[in-house]
Structures are given as C-alpha cells and as structure tokens.
Design a protein around this motif. Structure first.
Motif, PDB file in Angstrom:
ATOM      1  N   ALA A   1      -7.767  41.948  50.079  1.00 57.15           N
ATOM      2  CA  ALA A   1      -7.292  43.332  50.025  1.00 57.15           C
ATOM      3  C   ALA A   1      -7.235  43.758  48.563  1.00 57.15           C
ATOM      4  O   ALA A   1      -6.755  43.002  47.719  1.00 57.15           O
ATOM      5  CB  ALA A   1      -5.902  43.432  50.638  1.00 57.15           C
ATOM      6  N   MET A   2      -7.759  44.946  48.273  1.00 54.23           N
ATOM      7  CA  MET A   2      -7.734  45.437  46.891  1.00 54.23           C
ATOM      8  C   MET A   2      -7.136  46.842  46.854  1.00 54.23           C
ATOM      9  O   MET A   2      -7.508  47.682  47.685  1.00 54.23           O
ATOM     10  CB  MET A   2      -9.161  45.533  46.344  1.00 54.23           C
ATOM     11  CG  MET A   2      -9.728  44.204  45.947  1.00 54.23           C
ATOM     12  SD  MET A   2     -11.510  44.338  45.737  1.00 54.23           S
ATOM     13  CE  MET A   2     -12.064  43.686  47.287  1.00 54.23           C
ATOM     14  N   VAL A   3      -6.254  47.063  45.889  1.00 54.50           N
ATOM     15  CA  VAL A   3      -5.729  48.429  45.721  1.00 54.50           C
ATOM     16  C   VAL A   3      -6.852  49.257  45.106  1.00 54.50           C
ATOM     17  O   VAL A   3      -7.322  48.963  44.007  1.00 54.50           O
ATOM     18  CB  VAL A   3      -4.473  48.441  44.820  1.00 54.50           C
ATOM     19  CG1 VAL A   3      -4.025  49.869  44.546  1.00 54.50           C
ATOM     20  CG2 VAL A   3      -3.360  47.639  45.460  1.00 54.50           C
TER      21      VAL A   3
ATOM     22  N   GLU B   1      -0.315  48.915  41.029  1.00 60.18           N
ATOM     23  CA  GLU B   1      -1.262  48.351  40.079  1.00 60.18           C
ATOM     24  C   GLU B   1      -2.579  48.043  40.815  1.00 60.18           C
ATOM     25  O   GLU B   1      -2.561  47.636  41.984  1.00 60.18           O
ATOM     26  CB  GLU B   1      -0.644  47.037  39.572  1.00 60.18           C
ATOM     27  CG  GLU B   1      -1.361  46.375  38.443  1.00 60.18           C
ATOM     28  CD  GLU B   1      -0.809  44.961  38.231  1.00 60.18           C
ATOM     29  OE1 GLU B   1      -1.556  44.127  37.703  1.00 60.18           O
ATOM     30  OE2 GLU B   1       0.356  44.718  38.613  1.00 60.18           O
ATOM     31  N   GLU B   2      -3.723  48.204  40.131  1.00 60.52           N
ATOM     32  CA  GLU B   2      -5.005  47.912  40.790  1.00 60.52           C
ATOM     33  C   GLU B   2      -5.263  46.421  40.793  1.00 60.52           C
ATOM     34  O   GLU B   2      -5.936  45.895  39.922  1.00 60.52           O
ATOM     35  CB  GLU B   2      -6.147  48.659  40.089  1.00 60.52           C
ATOM     36  CG  GLU B   2      -6.224  50.097  40.534  1.00 60.52           C
ATOM     37  CD  GLU B   2      -7.448  50.825  40.050  1.00 60.52           C
ATOM     38  OE1 GLU B   2      -8.395  50.170  39.575  1.00 60.52           O
ATOM     39  OE2 GLU B   2      -7.441  52.057  40.137  1.00 60.52           O
ATOM     40  N   SER B   3      -4.693  45.729  41.773  1.00 61.18           N
ATOM     41  CA  SER B   3      -4.924  44.287  41.839  1.00 61.18           C
ATOM     42  C   SER B   3      -5.380  43.901  43.238  1.00 61.18           C
ATOM     43  O   SER B   3      -5.569  44.761  44.089  1.00 61.18           O
ATOM     44  CB  SER B   3      -3.665  43.532  41.427  1.00 61.18           C
ATOM     45  OG  SER B   3      -2.586  43.971  42.205  1.00 61.18           O
ATOM     46  N   GLU B   4      -5.573  42.612  43.460  1.00 59.02           N
ATOM     47  CA  GLU B   4      -6.059  42.191  44.768  1.00 59.02           C
ATOM     48  C   GLU B   4      -5.319  40.972  45.273  1.00 59.02           C
ATOM     49  O   GLU B   4      -4.639  40.279  44.494  1.00 59.02           O
ATOM     50  CB  GLU B   4      -7.565  41.929  44.709  1.00 59.02           C
ATOM     51  CG  GLU B   4      -7.970  40.939  43.639  1.00 59.02           C
ATOM     52  CD  GLU B   4      -9.488  40.804  43.525  1.00 59.02           C
ATOM     53  OE1 GLU B   4     -10.149  41.835  43.288  1.00 59.02           O
ATOM     54  OE2 GLU B   4      -9.981  39.676  43.685  1.00 59.02           O
ATOM     55  N   GLU B   5      -5.446  40.711  46.557  1.00 57.01           N
ATOM     56  CA  GLU B   5      -4.714  39.611  47.175  1.00 57.01           C
ATOM     57  C   GLU B   5      -5.472  39.139  48.405  1.00 57.01           C
ATOM     58  O   GLU B   5      -6.181  39.940  49.032  1.00 57.01           O
ATOM     59  CB  GLU B   5      -3.320  40.138  47.577  1.00 57.01           C
ATOM     60  CG  GLU B   5      -2.274  39.112  47.813  1.00 57.01           C
ATOM     61  CD  GLU B   5      -2.130  38.065  46.726  1.00 57.01           C
ATOM     62  OE1 GLU B   5      -2.718  36.989  46.900  1.00 57.01           O
ATOM     63  OE2 GLU B   5      -1.445  38.316  45.712  1.00 57.01           O
TER      64      GLU B   5
END
Ligand code: ATP
Ligand code: MG
Length: 360
Positions: A333-335, A342-346
């Motif tokens: 999943a990415m913002v 914040e533009e991060s991913e998980e």
C-alpha cells in the motif's frame, strides 16, 4: 482438549458480548439524548419550524435529502432556490440555521484541534496499514483505494465491514456499515470468515451491514438519497459508508468520448455529496477505484499507475492509497496523495480472515 475447546468458546462469547454491547450501546445513545459530539452534527431541519419557517419549506428541504441544519448550511443558495423556496424565505432559513449551528462561522484553531481529536479511525485489520493511514480509515473524510484487479480493494472493504463494528481507540464504540456494491462482488461468506478471525458472531456482524446493489450511475446517486435518510433516522449508529467501486458504473454509462464532461460533472456532484455526508453525519467514507489502462513508465523504469476519474476524483478524496499485488498473499500500500499523510508505503497480506499484517 475438551477444556481447550470450552475455553476458546468462552473467550469467543466474551468478545462477542463486547461487540454486541458496543453496537447496542451506540444504538441506545443514538435513541436517547444526543451526546455532546453528536450535538454538532444532528440538528433536524424540523427545528426550523420553531423559528417560524413554514412547514412546506421544511418538507421541501427534506424531500431534497436535506435533513439537518448542517445540511442546509452546506447547500448553496442556487440549489435551495431550485426547490421552490424564495429568496426572502431562504435568507431567513440561513440566518436561523447559522444561529442553531454556532460552529458555522468561526471557531478557534484550538477548537478545531479538539473537534479533530474526536474524529474516530477505523482499523484496516493490519496495524502497519493503520499506521500508514495515520491510525486507520478516518471519519469525516473520503479515503480512496485504487489498484489493479485482485490487489485487495474489495478485501479491505469486507474487512472494514467487520472492524467498524468493534470498539477501538479514543472511546470508539463500534457501529454499523452501509455497503454500496456496484460490481456485484460483495460476499457475505467473506464477512463470516472475517468475523471468525475476530471471534465475533457471524449473524450479528451480517445484521449490522446494510447492503445495496447499484445498477447504474443514476441508481448510485438515488441510493445516496436513501442513505442520507437512513443516516438521519438513526443518528450516530452508522460509522462507515463503502462504495465498491465508485467509477465502475460511470465508466459504462458514459463510455462515449463526448460524454466525459457530463460524466465528470455528475461524478463531481456525487463526490461533493459524499464529502458533505461524511461531515454532516460524522461517518467515514471508503471508496475503491480502478486504474487507468494508460500505464506510463517513469524515470525509474517503473510503471506508473493512474487512478481513473481525473481531477474531480483527485481533489475530492482526502486520502488516496495505491494497492499493488506482490507474491502470493502479499500486497503493498502506498500513500499516493493526502492532505496530511506522509508519502510512504507499507506491506500487508490478504488472508482468509481479511487484511492482516505481513509481519509483526
Ligand atoms: P477488482 O479490481 O477486480 O475489484 P480487488 O482489488 O477488489 O480487484 P480483491 O477482490 O480485493 O481485489 O482481492 C482478490 C484477492 O483476494 C484474490 O486474488 C485473493 O488473492 C485474495 N482472497 C480472496 N479471498 C480470499 C480468501 N478467502 N483467503 C485468502 N485470500 C483471499
Ligand atoms: Mg473489487
């Protein structure tokens, strides 16, 4: 062995009771006195009668799906005049509404902060995904998840149907869900399996999900009127509105090149309505979306996927999250864009019990 089974059963019942109590409690609260928080959201337009507004005009507002004072204040003059309410009466109505809903003009930033603290967040079933989202799917805003087929959008929607019913942080007591299905992919059996994961009673969980199948984009719009009524009838009871997916029917109904402008106009109206409903009734709105077949390769030689729906959808969604398929059950999943994330991913996984953590 038998003892183990009995113990598991007893534990199941305890969790079930907690969830049931939570829903009942929120039902009771809704039916008795409105709480301080709900006070802000649920002033019935009937209150206008006490302030000298004519019964016929209140009926006109209600027939147009404007059930609350906040709803009136959120509707532009032009649209209320179109209901057959004249200028003078309308000015009086706005004046009265502003008097009832004191928060309408100015509040301090500290009060904004206090109000924002009360906004609940719904768990996705994955702690890491919740963290990425700043705590979960947020009330009073629209969260959009887009991604290719099988990336887990509907699985997350199903998981949210269950987690919404469970108590959570910040005194969140749990509540009911409304599911609008435009692709005919809602599966009660998946809900049962997810309920099992959380040791909840399947029948109770299914009973707390109000389901509607939308057949075309006009029907999708019509359903919003009914949903508005439902949210108004049972204030505080529903916590989540899901539309899976937002664009599928628009894509079919407006497939011609010359129809895009019209499509975007109607889509804009729907998104604006959803945003208002989320604020008016203090609910979370969760929508899924498809990706464009126009896949571009960026500087890093990676494919760039674009959600469909253009700028209208881009601006209307508060948080846009991109889901990507990985090996087996693994998903990323990415913002993609957000007001405050914040533009991060998980990473997360899809299991029989719904969305879960890939690792702890
Ligand atoms: P679409 O764009 O086609 O609607 P989507 O993003 O909504 O796609 P989902 O339906 O959420 O896709 O995901 C489907 C995937 O979920 C399946 O490919 C499978 O990997 C996983 N899945 C579905 N059911 C189960 C299950 N019972 N157990 C484990 N994984 C499952
Ligand atoms: Mg789907």
């Amino acid at each position: 062995m038998i003892v183990d089974k009995m113990q598991v059963q007893a534990e199941k019942e305890i969790v079930l009771n907690i969830a049931e109590e939570a829903v009942i409690e929120s039902e009771d609260r809704a039916k008795s006195e409105v709480s301080e928080e709900e006070d802000v959201h649920f002033h019935d337009v009937k209150l206008l009668l006490q302030e000298g507004v004519h019964e016929d005009d209140v009926k006109r507002l209600k027939n147009a799906g404007i059930n609350t004072v906040k709803g009136v204040l959120m509707t532009i003059r032009k649209n209320i005049l179109a209901l057959g309410i004249d200028e003078t009466k309308l000015s009086h109505i706005y004046e009265v509404c502003a008097k009832i809903d004191m928060n309408n003009i100015f509040i301090t930033a500290a009060e904004v902060a206090e109000l924002r603290n009360k906004i609940f967040k719904l768990s996705t079933g994955s702690k890491r995904l919740d963290q990425l989202l700043g705590g979960g799917i947020e009330a009073m805003s629209i969260t959009e998840v887009f991604g290719e087929f099988g990336s887990g959008k509907s699985q997350l929607a199903h998981t949210l149907c269950v987690t919404t019913q469970m108590p959570g942080p910040n005194s969140y007591l749990g509540g009911k869900v409304i599911f609008v299905d435009t692709e005919h992919t809602f599966r009660p059996d998946r809900i049962r399996m997810i309920a099992d994961r959380f040791n909840l009673n399947q029948a109770t969980v299914l009973d707390n999900i109000l389901y509607a199948r939308a057949y075309n984009s006009e029907h999708q719009w019509e359903l919003l009127n009914h949903i508005g009524e439902k949210l108004h009838e049972d204030p505080g009871l529903y916590k989540l509105l899901i539309i899976d997916s937002i664009m599928a029917l628009f894509r079919v109904d407006f497939s011609g090149l010359g129809e895009i402008t019209d499509r975007q106009k109607k889509l804009g109206q729907m998104m604006s309505r959803l945003q208002k409903m989320s604020e008016e009734f203090n609910i979370a709105v969760f929508i899924t979306n498809q990706i464009s077949s126009d896949i571009r390769i960026n500087d890093m030689d990676r494919a760039t996927y674009k959600p469909i729906g253009g700028n209208i959808l881009a601006h209307a969604s508060t948080n846009r999250i991109f889901f990507q398929k990985g090996q087996g059950p693994l998903r990323k999943a990415m913002v993609f864009s957000s007001t405050d994330l914040e533009e991060s991913e998980e990473e997360f996984i899809i299991t029989a019990g719904g969305v879960d953590d890939a690792y702890s």
